[in-house]
Design a protein around this motif. Sequence first.
Motif, PDB file in Angstrom:
ATOM      1  N   THR A 131       7.851  17.855 -10.565  1.00 12.82           N
ATOM      2  CA  THR A 131       7.416  18.916  -9.643  1.00 12.82           C
ATOM      3  C   THR A 131       6.423  18.395  -8.605  1.00 12.82           C
ATOM      4  OG1 THR A 131       5.637  19.547 -11.159  1.00 12.82           O
ATOM      5  CG2 THR A 131       7.754  20.694 -11.395  1.00 12.82           C
ATOM      6  N   ASN A 132       6.115  17.110  -8.655  1.00 15.58           N
ATOM      7  CA  ASN A 132       5.070  16.566  -7.783  1.00 15.58           C
ATOM      8  C   ASN A 132       5.619  15.635  -6.711  1.00 15.58           C
ATOM      9  OD1 ASN A 132       5.860  14.624  -9.585  1.00 15.58           O
ATOM     10  ND2 ASN A 132       3.794  13.943 -10.119  1.00 15.58           N
ATOM     11  N   LEU A 133       6.896  15.754  -6.365  1.00 20.77           N
ATOM     12  CA  LEU A 133       7.429  14.928  -5.293  1.00 20.77           C
ATOM     13  C   LEU A 133       6.814  15.358  -3.964  1.00 20.77           C
ATOM     14  CD1 LEU A 133      11.246  14.646  -6.105  1.00 20.77           C
ATOM     15  CD2 LEU A 133       9.475  12.931  -6.458  1.00 20.77           C
ATOM     16  N   PRO A 134       6.305  14.416  -3.178  1.00 24.73           N
ATOM     17  CA  PRO A 134       5.716  14.787  -1.885  1.00 24.73           C
ATOM     18  C   PRO A 134       6.801  15.187  -0.894  1.00 24.73           C
ATOM     19  CG  PRO A 134       5.793  12.410  -2.098  1.00 24.73           C
ATOM     20  CD  PRO A 134       6.253  12.957  -3.425  1.00 24.73           C
ATOM     21  N   ASP A 135       6.403  15.936   0.121  1.00 19.63           N
ATOM     22  CA  ASP A 135       7.376  16.335   1.137  1.00 19.63           C
ATOM     23  C   ASP A 135       7.678  15.194   2.098  1.00 19.63           C
ATOM     24  OD1 ASP A 135       4.853  16.326   2.172  1.00 19.63           O
ATOM     25  OD2 ASP A 135       5.104  18.134   3.383  1.00 19.63           O
ATOM     26  N   ARG A 136       6.770  14.227   2.182  1.00 26.89           N
ATOM     27  CA  ARG A 136       6.985  13.052   3.026  1.00 26.89           C
ATOM     28  C   ARG A 136       6.090  11.929   2.528  1.00 26.89           C
ATOM     29  NH1 ARG A 136       2.823  12.542   6.751  1.00 26.89           N
ATOM     30  NH2 ARG A 136       1.481  14.385   6.981  1.00 26.89           N
ATOM     31  N   PRO A 137       6.432  10.675   2.823  1.00 27.23           N
ATOM     32  CA  PRO A 137       5.578   9.560   2.384  1.00 27.23           C
ATOM     33  C   PRO A 137       4.256   9.578   3.129  1.00 27.23           C
ATOM     34  CG  PRO A 137       7.331   8.773   3.813  1.00 27.23           C
ATOM     35  CD  PRO A 137       7.636  10.213   3.538  1.00 27.23           C
ATOM     36  N   ARG A 138       3.179   9.250   2.430  1.00 28.97           N
ATOM     37  CA  ARG A 138       1.847   9.250   3.022  1.00 28.97           C
ATOM     38  C   ARG A 138       1.095   7.987   2.606  1.00 28.97           C
ATOM     39  NH1 ARG A 138       2.547  14.612   1.357  1.00 28.97           N
ATOM     40  NH2 ARG A 138       2.260  16.195   3.000  1.00 28.97           N
ATOM     41  N   LEU A 139       0.146   7.608   3.427  1.00 25.50           N
ATOM     42  CA  LEU A 139      -0.790   6.544   3.074  1.00 25.50           C
ATOM     43  C   LEU A 139      -1.999   7.151   2.388  1.00 25.50           C
ATOM     44  CD1 LEU A 139      -0.661   4.405   6.344  1.00 25.50           C
ATOM     45  CD2 LEU A 139       0.361   3.827   4.142  1.00 25.50           C
ATOM     46  N   ALA A 140      -2.550   6.416   1.414  1.00 24.13           N
ATOM     47  CA  ALA A 140      -3.713   6.881   0.667  1.00 24.13           C
ATOM     48  C   ALA A 140      -4.879   5.924   0.866  1.00 24.13           C
ATOM     49  CB  ALA A 140      -3.366   6.994  -0.819  1.00 24.13           C
ATOM     50  N   ARG A 141      -6.009   6.266   0.292  1.00 29.78           N
ATOM     51  CA  ARG A 141      -7.218   5.460   0.462  1.00 29.78           C
ATOM     52  C   ARG A 141      -6.999   4.025   0.010  1.00 29.78           C
ATOM     53  NH1 ARG A 141     -11.255   3.582  -2.623  1.00 29.78           N
ATOM     54  NH2 ARG A 141     -10.281   4.509  -4.460  1.00 29.78           N
ATOM     55  N   ASP A 142      -6.327   3.828  -1.126  1.00 28.13           N
ATOM     56  CA  ASP A 142      -6.111   2.475  -1.637  1.00 28.13           C
ATOM     57  C   ASP A 142      -5.276   1.622  -0.673  1.00 28.13           C
ATOM     58  OD1 ASP A 142      -7.587   3.031  -3.840  1.00 28.13           O
ATOM     59  OD2 ASP A 142      -5.909   3.148  -5.242  1.00 28.13           O
ATOM     60  N   ASP A 143      -4.406   2.258   0.077  1.00 28.78           N
ATOM     61  CA  ASP A 143      -3.604   1.509   1.050  1.00 28.78           C
ATOM     62  C   ASP A 143      -4.495   0.939   2.151  1.00 28.78           C
ATOM     63  OD1 ASP A 143      -1.257   2.295  -0.330  1.00 28.78           O
ATOM     64  OD2 ASP A 143      -1.278   4.201   0.743  1.00 28.78           O
ATOM     65  N   TYR A 144      -5.434   1.733   2.619  1.00 26.47           N
ATOM     66  CA  TYR A 144      -6.365   1.246   3.645  1.00 26.47           C
ATOM     67  C   TYR A 144      -7.300   0.183   3.070  1.00 26.47           C
ATOM     68  CZ  TYR A 144      -4.686   5.212   6.342  1.00 26.47           C
ATOM     69  OH  TYR A 144      -3.888   6.101   7.017  1.00 26.47           O
ATOM     70  N   VAL A 145      -7.653   0.324   1.796  1.00 24.96           N
ATOM     71  CA  VAL A 145      -8.455  -0.706   1.136  1.00 24.96           C
ATOM     72  C   VAL A 145      -7.675  -2.022   1.087  1.00 24.96           C
ATOM     73  CG1 VAL A 145      -9.516  -1.418  -1.048  1.00 24.96           C
ATOM     74  CG2 VAL A 145      -9.826   0.922  -0.218  1.00 24.96           C
ATOM     75  N   GLY A 146      -6.377  -1.930   0.773  1.00 29.78           N
ATOM     76  CA  GLY A 146      -5.541  -3.127   0.749  1.00 29.78           C
ATOM     77  C   GLY A 146      -5.439  -3.777   2.115  1.00 29.78           C
ATOM     78  N   ALA A 147      -5.276  -2.955   3.159  1.00 30.33           N
ATOM     79  CA  ALA A 147      -5.210  -3.494   4.523  1.00 30.33           C
ATOM     80  C   ALA A 147      -6.518  -4.176   4.900  1.00 30.33           C
ATOM     81  CB  ALA A 147      -4.889  -2.371   5.507  1.00 30.33           C
ATOM     82  N   LEU A 148      -7.643  -3.552   4.535  1.00 34.42           N
ATOM     83  CA  LEU A 148      -8.945  -4.156   4.812  1.00 34.42           C
ATOM     84  C   LEU A 148      -9.107  -5.469   4.052  1.00 34.42           C
ATOM     85  CD1 LEU A 148     -11.764  -4.022   6.096  1.00 34.42           C
ATOM     86  CD2 LEU A 148     -12.503  -2.657   4.118  1.00 34.42           C
ATOM     87  N   ALA A 149      -8.641  -5.503   2.806  1.00 25.28           N
ATOM     88  CA  ALA A 149      -8.738  -6.734   2.013  1.00 25.28           C
ATOM     89  C   ALA A 149      -7.936  -7.861   2.654  1.00 25.28           C
ATOM     90  CB  ALA A 149      -8.246  -6.471   0.592  1.00 25.28           C
ATOM     91  N   ILE A 150      -6.754  -7.553   3.169  1.00 25.72           N
ATOM     92  CA  ILE A 150      -5.947  -8.567   3.856  1.00 25.72           C
ATOM     93  C   ILE A 150      -6.692  -9.104   5.067  1.00 25.72           C
ATOM     94  CG2 ILE A 150      -3.886  -8.853   5.303  1.00 25.72           C
ATOM     95  CD1 ILE A 150      -2.418  -7.059   3.314  1.00 25.72           C
ATOM     96  N   PHE A 151      -7.258  -8.203   5.866  1.00 20.18           N
ATOM     97  CA  PHE A 151      -8.003  -8.608   7.054  1.00 20.18           C
ATOM     98  C   PHE A 151      -9.173  -9.517   6.672  1.00 20.18           C
ATOM     99  CE2 PHE A 151     -11.532  -7.836  10.020  1.00 20.18           C
ATOM    100  CZ  PHE A 151     -10.937  -8.223  11.217  1.00 20.18           C
ATOM    101  N   VAL A 152      -9.924  -9.146   5.642  1.00 13.23           N
ATOM    102  CA  VAL A 152     -11.101  -9.918   5.226  1.00 13.23           C
ATOM    103  C   VAL A 152     -10.692 -11.289   4.704  1.00 13.23           C
ATOM    104  CG1 VAL A 152     -12.977 -10.028   3.544  1.00 13.23           C
ATOM    105  CG2 VAL A 152     -12.529  -7.900   4.777  1.00 13.23           C
TER     106      VAL A 152
END
Length: 224
Positions: A131-152
Amino acid sequence: MNALIQESNVDAREPVLDTVDRVSELCFGLFMALTFVGTVSAATAGADAGQKMLYTALGCNLAWGLADALMFLVRTLTNRGRRLTLALAIRSAPDAAAGRRVLRDALPKFMRSLVSDEDLDSIRLKLAAATNLPDRPRLARDDYVGALAIFVIIVLSTFPVALPFIVFSDVPTALLVSRILTLVMLFCGGLALGRHAGWGGWKAGLGMVIFGVLLTMAIVALGG
């Protein structure tokens, strides 16, 4: 697909960055900085040569770190969208056999003959009951943390390569130290990958050093 098999929540997130991600980004930053330092060291002389090399390599890796971080977000969102599309296709299948076919086609080829219809039915039923399928794919906080980690990671990998040119005024000495530090970091990266994959760590470390040297030579020869 792995996340879909493990749990019915197709929007569940993987760990921010695994060992392969971290080592790959580190090596990418090293290669970029090493090729720029090698090019600039051959064309630069004078008291400010070290600073020029540091700023050039740092500027390069700042740009590529940003680009790679943004592409990580694009890749994450795309993969999450594929999982959601797969889940919706399974839920809308006209019968159990059609749902199993959709699931089996989504598996890696080497796994298709290893997973039984009963296993696929278990996953299909969990998805049907979710019952918890999202209506569309979304980015979450951890995704931005991962992007920041790649940059660093990419930006920090600049300093072992370029910093010796600030510490040592003699360019040949600085270049030697820079290359030694780079080889050490490549070895450590290969060692981590080898242990993560269950191979011989030392052999993987030496293999990464050889690979790094050959790749850097190829990049320089091609004008990189």
